[in-house]
Design an enzyme around this catalytic site. Sequence first.
Site: not given
Ligand code: EPU
Length: 416
Positions: A22-23, A91, A115, A120-121, A305, A397
């Site tokens: 998915k991701n 997101r 979320c 998750r900013p 996850d 999803r």
């Molecule tokens: N964070 C910030 N600021 C930012 C971005 C991230 O503070 O600008 C923080 C987040 O709040 C979080 C941490 O950094 O606490 C990690 O977030 P990350 O950006 O790595 O996560 P993401 O890109 O939003 C992806 C996956 C998630 C998975 C996470 C961690 C996708 C579409 N989503 O999210 O997948 O949990 O990486 O591995 O790739 C899922 O598939 O169920 C899912 C939630």
Amino acid sequence: MSKIIICGGNKLQGKVQVSGAKNSSLAILAASLLSETESIIENVPNLMDVRTMLDVLISLGCKVEQEGNSVKIIPSLNNYKAPYELVKKMRASFYVAGPLLGRLKIAEVPLPGGCIIGSRPVNFHLDGFRKMGAQVSQEHGFMKARAEKLHGAYIFLDPRYCSVGTTVNLMMLATVAEGTTIIENAAREPEVVDLANYLIKMGAEIKGAGTSTVQIGGGGKLNGCEHRVIADRIEAATFMIAGAITGGEVTVEGVPIGYIEAVSSKLQETGCEIRKDINRLKVIAPERVSSVDLITAPFPGFPTDVQPAFVSLMSIAEGTSIVEETIYDGRFKYVDELRRMGANIRVNENVALIKGVKKLSGAPVEATDLRAGAALILSGLAAEGETEIYEIELIYRGYENIEGKLLSLGANIRRE
Ligand code: EPU
């Protein structure tokens, strides 16, 4: 209202083919916007989140043709504003921000809201866009970004998070910005490597994807191409734990074992036997697994996850385990539902203390998010009696044909 009904107690046995990730799919579909010519993406799972991303692309002017797990994108952009109704559903829609800004030099994308798994900013994404020459503002709930000229930059991401989404968005933008971009503390997830491989096929220069330092040479023109999405390691891990929690024997096929090493070595510690081949892994579970402690971490650590699924497993293990969540600040909300099934779990901020019970008992429960929903399915498979799971749209999803796959392994599961 539809629900999933499970009659627990069957030991799962057999093989399951893992779907496309998915991701990876979400990032690659967004990246297809970077070229003017069509891309064909294979092995895209049939999921609600993929549908949402395709709808976002259509709203921006793209033509999309979907046949089975193959998607053709004709990236004819005529709009730089992504609609709130779609972005609020998912997101990862924010992934269109980088490609839109890169191709059109302007992007307006709603800021993702709160979320259930934690705050998750997107501040790291916005900081990166600014470093590459964009003016970025936040107005009426939207991120508005524009740039006369985009240039490469040195970007040092917060090493505590190694943010996946930030790495994805900045890597995409860097392919079209003039000059070299270096991303330090980049995410090393296989999905990031898959995106890099797609971008390289499109003509981008990227070195170091899969390590903490990624170097992107930008400014060239990208062309659409054909690409096959990698296997979904989170789905694979979910089925491995399905084998472990039911005392069964489950083989996951089509997933490189390096993607799931953290999960397989944890399962081994619980007493499961693990047999590995290059692209397949078999879990042979004992009658009852033993407790082990766990800390989530960015790849190659144990994935957040899979944390809810692992907590489900620990809830029926022999002994007490401590599970610490380090990525999200609110990822234990589903524990209340597991308690309703008889689990003995205490949560203190980001740490859960789980005292294994001999048996869970089936109950009506509600999925609070996608991975929590999968954890409830796993608990239902192990529980005595019937479990009814509500809010199952959340599960669809991220899991393609989950009941069909579990049925083929011998689960007593149906959707009503
Ligand atoms: N964070 C910030 N600021 C930012 C971005 C991230 O503070 O600008 C923080 C987040 O709040 C979080 C941490 O950094 O606490 C990690 O977030 P990350 O950006 O790595 O996560 P993401 O890109 O939003 C992806 C996956 C998630 C998975 C996470 C961690 C996708 C579409 N989503 O999210 O997948 O949990 O990486 O591995 O790739 C899922 O598939 O169920 C899912 C939630």
